[in-house]
Design a protein around this motif. Structure first.
Motif, PDB file in Angstrom:
ATOM      1  N   ARG A  80      -2.955   9.057  -3.123  1.00  0.00           N
ATOM      2  CA  ARG A  80      -3.725   8.309  -2.749  1.00  0.00           C
ATOM      3  C   ARG A  80      -5.063   8.604  -2.693  1.00  0.00           C
ATOM      4  NH1 ARG A  80      -3.526   7.765   2.709  1.00  0.00           N
ATOM      5  NH2 ARG A  80      -1.127   8.661   3.250  1.00  0.00           N
TER       6      ARG A  80
ATOM      7  N   SER B 261       2.656   1.663  -3.323  1.00  0.00           N
ATOM      8  CA  SER B 261       1.562   1.910  -4.250  1.00  0.00           C
ATOM      9  C   SER B 261       1.189   3.524  -3.948  1.00  0.00           C
ATOM     10  CB  SER B 261       0.354   1.228  -4.145  1.00  0.00           C
ATOM     11  OG  SER B 261      -0.995   1.567  -5.125  1.00  0.00           O
ATOM     12  N   ILE B 262       0.786   4.253  -3.289  1.00  0.00           N
ATOM     13  CA  ILE B 262       0.277   5.703  -2.631  1.00  0.00           C
ATOM     14  C   ILE B 262       1.918   6.361  -3.364  1.00  0.00           C
ATOM     15  CG2 ILE B 262       0.265   7.190  -0.608  1.00  0.00           C
ATOM     16  CD1 ILE B 262      -1.136   4.961   0.565  1.00  0.00           C
TER      17      ILE B 262
ATOM     18  N   HIS C  77       1.265  -0.815   0.068  1.00  0.00           N
ATOM     19  CA  HIS C  77      -0.094   0.272   0.137  1.00  0.00           C
ATOM     20  C   HIS C  77       0.950   0.926  -0.077  1.00  0.00           C
ATOM     21  CE1 HIS C  77      -3.344  -2.179   0.145  1.00  0.00           C
ATOM     22  NE2 HIS C  77      -3.283  -2.452   1.613  1.00  0.00           N
TER      23      HIS C  77
ATOM     24  N   TRP D   4      -4.512   5.125  -5.504  1.00  0.00           N
ATOM     25  CA  TRP D   4      -4.821   4.150  -4.299  1.00  0.00           C
ATOM     26  C   TRP D   4      -6.463   4.004  -3.934  1.00  0.00           C
ATOM     27  CZ3 TRP D   4      -6.088   3.172   0.472  1.00  0.00           C
ATOM     28  CH2 TRP D   4      -5.997   2.626   1.275  1.00  0.00           C
TER      29      TRP D   4
END
Length: 332
Positions: free
Chosen positions: A261, A255-256, A252, A264
């Motif tokens: 954000r 990915s952010i 996570h 994501w």
């Protein structure tokens, strides 16, 4: 748009609009929520008298189901214990049923030791596969002497309240687990007690940033090893330095950092978390913002019956909504 992100430009984002596709069915279900036959069921009337106990002591006159039905009627129609007693007396009289009605003293006493007979919190729609679990918490006020002094004399007092923790099935909209704690209990400490109430396999677990941390991930994976955990990491979060393969939280964070954000949230399905906030609003709108009972045991009973009421309502009438296409304004 995430909370507190880009607030200066938030007014430029159009409000999403939804259309209910099953309006006729939903409207009929809303009317049925007010029917007495929904709350005073034949099963409750058949099991009104308490079974005889085999141990020493006095014999109870009312079953737990009778106590639950009376308390449920009071909460649905916004009645206190004495008014609930009178309301049920008139209902049984109109139904020409010769059944004793629990008095308000009995209701108050039995509520402190009441245990629900329903399994999975009286679920109306059983899941046919792994469930998507949403978890959140909210505060419920406790009206006591401090609030009375503040309203009467303007004295300052520390408001006391309880914290209600809910676990929601994202697909059916039903509450599948709940707990009530004091105001100082942390949210993450209630993850495992909530998961212990869920018998179904978990496909995805979604919660807000307050639940971020390895203890939450570990508790979810102990319950369902293949579950996807979707929790937004803190803005200052960094990936772990372990040499082991990257865990879900590290993925996570990566990915952010890579896509931002917002992307994501869309790819992880984090937007469904709004459903549990809607359920919190339904609880406070239908059941109330504060607890009526004084003792903690009776407050737990009140919350459990409130959860059963919401589940029965959502099983009776639930809208099926689709998002309307955004209207493009043409400039003249």
């Amino acid at each position: 748009m995430p909370h507190k992100h880009n607030t200066a430009r938030r007014h430029r984002i159009g409000k999403m609009r939804f259309k209910v596709t099953n309006w006729a069915e939903y409207e009929a279900g809303l009317r049925h929520r007010g029917s007495l036959t929904l709350w005073v069921t034949p099963e409750a009337l058949a099991g009104w008298a308490a079974p005889r106990r085999q141990t020493r002591g006095g014999q109870p006159r009312y079953s737990d189901l009778a106590i639950e039905t009376t308390l449920m009627l009071g909460m649905v129609f916004g009645l206190r214990l004495r008014q609930s007693e009178g309301f049920l007396s008139s209902v049984l009289e109109l139904m020409e049923l010769d059944l004793p009605v629990p008095d308000h003293t009995t209701l108050s006493r039995r509520a402190q030791g009441w245990k629900s007979l329903a399994k999975s919190h009286d679920r109306q729609l059983l899941a046919d596969g792994p469930v998507h679990v949403l978890i959140d918490s909210t505060g419920l006020k406790v009206y006591g002497a401090g609030q009375w002094l503040e309203e009467k004399h303007g004295a300052k007092s520390r408001r006391s309240w309880r914290k209600l923790h809910l676990a929601l099935d994202a697909d059916s909209g039903e509450i599948i687990a709940h707990s009530l704690t004091d105001q100082d209990t942390g949210d993450t400490s209630q993850v495992e007690p909530l998961l212990n109430q869920i018998n179904d396999e978990i496909d995805q677990f979604t919660a807000d940033g307050a639940y971020d941390g390895e203890p939450t991930y570990a508790a979810v994976l102990r319950h369902s090893a293949a579950a996807r955990v979707v929790i937004p990491p803190r803005s200052t979060a960094v990936a772990s330095q372990d040499t082991a393969p990257a865990g879900q939280r590290d993925l996570h964070i990566a990915s952010i950092n890579s896509d931002g954000r917002l992307k994501w949230q869309a790819s992880a399905g984090y937007g469904k978390r709004a459903l549990v906030e809607t359920t919190m609003g339904r609880y406070k709108g239908i059941i109330g913002h504060q607890l009526r009972a004084r003792s903690f045991a009776a407050q737990q009973t009140e919350v459990a019956i409130g959860v059963t009421i919401l589940n029965r309502m959502i099983g009776t009438a639930r809208p099926k909504s689709v998002r309307c296409k955004a209207m493009v304004e043409t400039s003249k």
